[in-house]
Scaffold this motif. Structure first.
Motif, PDB file in Angstrom:
ATOM      1  N   LEU A  70       0.826  -1.230   0.070  1.00 30.09           N
ATOM      2  CA  LEU A  70       0.055   0.179  -0.073  1.00 30.09           C
ATOM      3  C   LEU A  70       0.890   1.239   0.015  1.00 30.09           C
ATOM      4  O   LEU A  70       1.763   1.405   0.827  1.00 30.09           O
ATOM      5  CB  LEU A  70      -1.279   0.105   1.227  1.00 30.09           C
ATOM      6  CG  LEU A  70      -2.059   1.259   1.541  1.00 30.09           C
ATOM      7  CD1 LEU A  70      -2.871   1.328   0.283  1.00 30.09           C
ATOM      8  CD2 LEU A  70      -2.416   1.080   2.834  1.00 30.09           C
ATOM      9  N   ARG A  71       0.621   2.071  -0.870  1.00 30.69           N
ATOM     10  CA  ARG A  71       1.419   3.320  -1.056  1.00 30.69           C
ATOM     11  C   ARG A  71       0.409   4.459  -0.408  1.00 30.69           C
ATOM     12  O   ARG A  71      -0.480   4.484  -0.990  1.00 30.69           O
ATOM     13  CB  ARG A  71       1.746   3.751  -2.635  1.00 30.69           C
ATOM     14  CG  ARG A  71       2.746   2.646  -2.965  1.00 30.69           C
ATOM     15  CD  ARG A  71       3.266   3.046  -4.373  1.00 30.69           C
ATOM     16  NE  ARG A  71       4.358   2.473  -4.910  1.00 30.69           N
ATOM     17  CZ  ARG A  71       4.702   2.553  -6.241  1.00 30.69           C
ATOM     18  NH1 ARG A  71       4.089   3.338  -7.071  1.00 30.69           N
ATOM     19  NH2 ARG A  71       5.508   1.746  -6.701  1.00 30.69           N
ATOM     20  N   HIS A  72       1.098   5.401   0.330  1.00 36.96           N
ATOM     21  CA  HIS A  72       0.098   6.274   1.151  1.00 36.96           C
ATOM     22  C   HIS A  72       0.908   7.450   1.418  1.00 36.96           C
ATOM     23  O   HIS A  72       2.124   7.597   0.786  1.00 36.96           O
ATOM     24  CB  HIS A  72      -0.227   5.746   2.339  1.00 36.96           C
ATOM     25  CG  HIS A  72       0.640   4.972   3.245  1.00 36.96           C
ATOM     26  ND1 HIS A  72       1.431   5.825   4.247  1.00 36.96           N
ATOM     27  CD2 HIS A  72       1.230   3.712   3.570  1.00 36.96           C
ATOM     28  CE1 HIS A  72       2.320   4.878   4.596  1.00 36.96           C
ATOM     29  NE2 HIS A  72       2.108   3.711   4.169  1.00 36.96           N
ATOM     30  N   ALA A  73       0.152   8.559   2.017  1.00 38.17           N
ATOM     31  CA  ALA A  73       1.061   9.856   2.040  1.00 38.17           C
ATOM     32  C   ALA A  73       2.502   9.810   2.832  1.00 38.17           C
ATOM     33  O   ALA A  73       3.306  10.535   2.281  1.00 38.17           O
ATOM     34  CB  ALA A  73       0.181  10.789   2.843  1.00 38.17           C
ATOM     35  N   ASP A  74       2.741   8.793   3.612  1.00 39.92           N
ATOM     36  CA  ASP A  74       4.048   8.794   4.487  1.00 39.92           C
ATOM     37  C   ASP A  74       4.667   7.451   4.057  1.00 39.92           C
ATOM     38  O   ASP A  74       5.351   7.260   4.790  1.00 39.92           O
ATOM     39  CB  ASP A  74       3.470   8.519   5.931  1.00 39.92           C
ATOM     40  CG  ASP A  74       2.754   9.741   6.626  1.00 39.92           C
ATOM     41  OD1 ASP A  74       3.248  10.958   6.150  1.00 39.92           O
ATOM     42  OD2 ASP A  74       1.543   9.584   6.712  1.00 39.92           O
ATOM     43  N   GLY A  75       4.654   7.133   2.794  1.00 41.16           N
ATOM     44  CA  GLY A  75       5.607   6.044   2.340  1.00 41.16           C
ATOM     45  C   GLY A  75       4.802   4.830   1.849  1.00 41.16           C
ATOM     46  O   GLY A  75       3.661   4.976   1.191  1.00 41.16           O
TER      47      GLY A  75
END
Lengths: 232, 288
Positions: A70-75
Motif C-alpha cells: 500500500l502506497r500512502h501519504a507517508d510512504g
C-alpha cells in the motif's frame, strides 16, 4: 498512467481446519494493482476468493504468501507482513473497508458513528462533526436521522452511514464489498454517486461487484478471479 | 503523519511472566502447557498459572486477553495490579513520577510504598465481582472519595466535586450518589467501580470480566461507556474476558491464553476470523 496505490503480487491464502484435519484452498498467485482515482472491480463466481482477497488486504486474513503493498501519504507498507500496530494505524489513516454490515456501538448516533474515525486521528470534535455532517449530506441521509443510532435505520440508510464512515477520512484506498447489494434503486444511485465522488477526490477504490451494468458504469479496471484448484 | 522520529515507548513491556503456585520443580514448565494439555505439574503438583507470557501495550491501546476459566488470564491481571508476585519474568511499566519525571518500574518486582503508590495513583482495576472493587460499607460517593484521598487529593470540596463528576460520567444518577453499592443494580455497581478505578486518572486500567453475568443491554451500555472513556482520557487498557464479543467491540489486538500460555496473538478481527491455533479455532467455532 498514474502510479498504483495498491500492488498485490502473488497473493496466496488457504485455510487449515485443525479439528477437521483439512486444508481448504482459498486463493493462489493473485496479482493486480489499483490506481488513484480509479475503480478496480473484483469479479468472479462465488467461491473464487473475492472476499478472501479483500480480507487479506485488510489483514483480517493472514496471507500465506505474496505481497500487498500500500502506497500512502507517508510512504509504503507491505500489509502482508506489517506488524499489527502498523496495520491498525494504516486502517485509521490510509485504508478503509466498507462491508455490507455496520458494526457499531448501539448507543452512538449516526453523526457520531461517522465522526468517530476522525476523532481517532486527533481531529477536534467540532471539526469532526462538521466533516461528518458534510459527508452525510453528500450521501443524502435525511438530517432528522443524524442524531439517531443507525441500528434503527433501513438497509439503504445504514449502508450510506457505513460508506460515509469509510469516506470521511479521505483514505488512499477504499475497499468496498458489494456496496449496492440489497439496496433499492434510489439508494443504490446515491451510493454510486458517492463512489464517483471518492474517485474524483483521488481515492483508489477496490470493489467486489456482481452487477455487470455497475461494473460497466463505475470500473476502469476489472480483475477476474477463478476458483483455485482444490488442494490435496 | 505515520512515522515519528521519536517512536513512542510501550506503556507496558512484559517478558517471560511466569507464576507457579506451589513449590515447583525443574520440570514444571516442560510438563505443562499446550502439549501436555494441563497446567498442573504431574511431578510436583504445582499449578503453573502463567508461563513465559510476553506482550507489549502501547499508549492509548486496548489489548484483549481471551481465554477460558483456568487459562491464566485473571492471574495475569492480578500480577499487573501487584496483587500477586511473579515467579519469574518482568513487566516494565513506563510512566511519570509525581514530579512529572520519567519513571520505569517492574510491576513483577515492585513492592512496599512504590507498589502502593502504583496502585493508588497509576493503576486502576475493575473486577468481575464488585465486592472486590468497592467498599460496600460506604456510599458510591464515598468509594470515589477514598480513592481520591489515597491519590493525594486534599481538599474536601475538590474531592466532592471530582467524585460527583466521575459518577456523572459513568451515568450514576445524582440522586444515588449517597447510596451504598449494595442498593445498586449489577450494572450500576460496575459503573461505580469504573468511576472508582478512574479516580486517580491512571495510565493503565485493568478490566477483569467486567460485563460477565450482566444482561445484554446492560453489557452494551458498559462497553459503550468504556470505549467513550478510553477515547476521552487516552488511558491504556488490558481487557480480560472469556467473551469473544467483548474483545470484538473493544480490543484492537488480542492475546489468546490457555494453560497459562499465550497460544496466539494478533489483530482481534484476525483472531476471530482467521484463527491459526487449533485451540483458538475451537474457541471461535464454539461461539458462533
Amino acid at each position: 498512467m498514474s502510479t498504483p496505490v495498491l500492488i498485490v503480487h502473488g497473493l496466496a491464502k488457504g485455510f487449515t481446519l485443525h479439528a477437521a484435519g483439512k486444508r481448504l484452498p482459498g486463493i493462489e498467485g493473485v496479482s493486480f494493482t489499483a490506481a488513484a482515482g480509479r475503480l478496480t472491480a473484483l469479479v468472479g463466481p462465488s467461491g473464487a476468493g473475492k472476499s478472501t482477497v479483500m480480507k487479506c488486504i485488510w489483514r483480517t486474513y493472514l496471507p500465506d504468501a505474496g505481497a500487498v503493498v500500500l502506497r500512502h501519504a507517508d510512504g509504503s507498507d507491505d500489509l502482508a507482513t506489517a506488524d499489527e500496530r502498523r496495520v491498525l494505524e494504516l486502517r485509521r489513516r490510509a485504508l478503509r473497508f466498507v462491508t455490507q454490515f455496520l458494526h457499531v456501538l448501539p448507543r452512538q448516533s449516526a453523526l457520531a458513528v461517522v465522526a468517530e474515525p476522525l476523532l481517532g486521528l486527533g481531529v477536534a470534535a467540532g471539526e469532526a462533526r462538521e466533516r461528518a455532517a458534510a459527508q452525510l449530506r453528500a450521501l443524502a441521509l435525511p438530517e432528522h436521522l443524524w442524531d439517531l443510532p443507525p441500528a434503527t435505520f433501513s438497509g439503504g440508510e445504514k449502508q450510506r452511514v457505513n460508506l460515509a464512515r469509510g469516506l470521511v477520512v479521505r483514505p488512499d484506498l477504499l475497499l468496498l464489498d458489494e456496496p449496492t447489494a440489497s439496496l433499492d434503486a434510489r439508494s443504490a444511485g446515491l451510493v454510486e454517486e458517492a463512489v464517483l465522488a471518492a474517485k474524483a477526490a483521488g481515492t483508489a477504490v477496490l470493489a467486489i461487484l456482481h452487477d455487470r451494468a455497475l461494473v460497466e458504469r463505475l470500473a476502469e479496471e476489472v480483475v477476474e478471479l477463478a476458483p483455485a484448484a482444490a488442494a490435496a | 503523519m505515520i512515522d515519528h522520529a521519536g517512536e513512542p515507548q510501550p506503556i507496558l513491556d512484559a517478558a517471560g511472566l511466569t507464576r507457579i503456585h506451589g513449590r515447583g520443580c525443574p520440570d514444571c514448565l516442560a510438563l505443562t502447557g499446550d502439549g501436555p494439555g494441563t497446567n498442573i505439574c504431574p511431578r510436583c503438583r504445582s499449578v503453573v498459572a502463567l508461563a513465559g507470557v510476553s506482550f507489549r501495550l502501547w499508549p492509548g491501546e486496548i489489548l484483549g486477553v481471551m481465554g477460558e476459566s483456568g487459562s491464566g488470564k485473571s492471574s495475569l491481571a492480578r500480577l499487573l495490579h501487584l496483587d500477586d508476585r511473579a515467579t519469574a519474568g518482568q513487566a516494565w511499566w513506563r510512566g511519570e513520577d509525581d514530579d512529572g519525571s520519567a519513571l520505569r518500574l517492574d510491576l513483577a518486582a515492585t513492592d512496599g510504598w512504590r507498589a502502593r503508590w502504583l496502585r493508588d495513583r497509576r493503576l486502576g482495576m475493575v473486577h468481575q465481582n464488585p465486592h472486590l472493587g468497592l467498599n460496600f460499607a460506604v456510599s458510591a460517593g464515598g468509594n470515589i472519595a477514598e480513592r481520591l484521598l489515597c491519590a493525594g487529593e486534599g481538599s474536601f470540596a475538590a474531592v466532592r466535586r471530582r467524585a460527583l463528576g466521575l459518577l456523572a460520567r459513568t451515568e450514576v444518577p445524582r440522586g444515588r450518589v449517597d447510596h451504598k453499592p449494595g442498593q445498586f443494580s449489577g450494572g450500576m455497581q460496575q459503573r461505580v467501580q469504573i468511576a472508582r478505578a478512574l479516580a486517580p486518572q491512571p495510565s493503565l486500567l485493568l478490566l477483569d470480566e467486567v460485563t460477565t453475568g450482566l444482561d445484554c443491554s446492560v453489557q452494551a451500555r458498559i462497553l459503550d461507556l468504556i470505549l467513550e472513556i478510553q477515547r476521552e482520557t487516552g488511558v491504556a487498557m488490558v481487557v480480560v474476558t472469556h467473551d469473544l464479543g467483548v474483545v470484538r467491540l473493544l480490543a484492537g489486538r488480542t492475546l489468546v491464553m490457555r494453560h497459562g500460555r499465550v497460544v496466539e496473538s494478533g489483530l482481534t478481527d484476525q483472531i476471530l476470523e482467521d484463527p491459526q491455533h487449533p485451540y483458538t479455532q475451537q474457541l471461535v467455532s464454539a461461539a458462533l
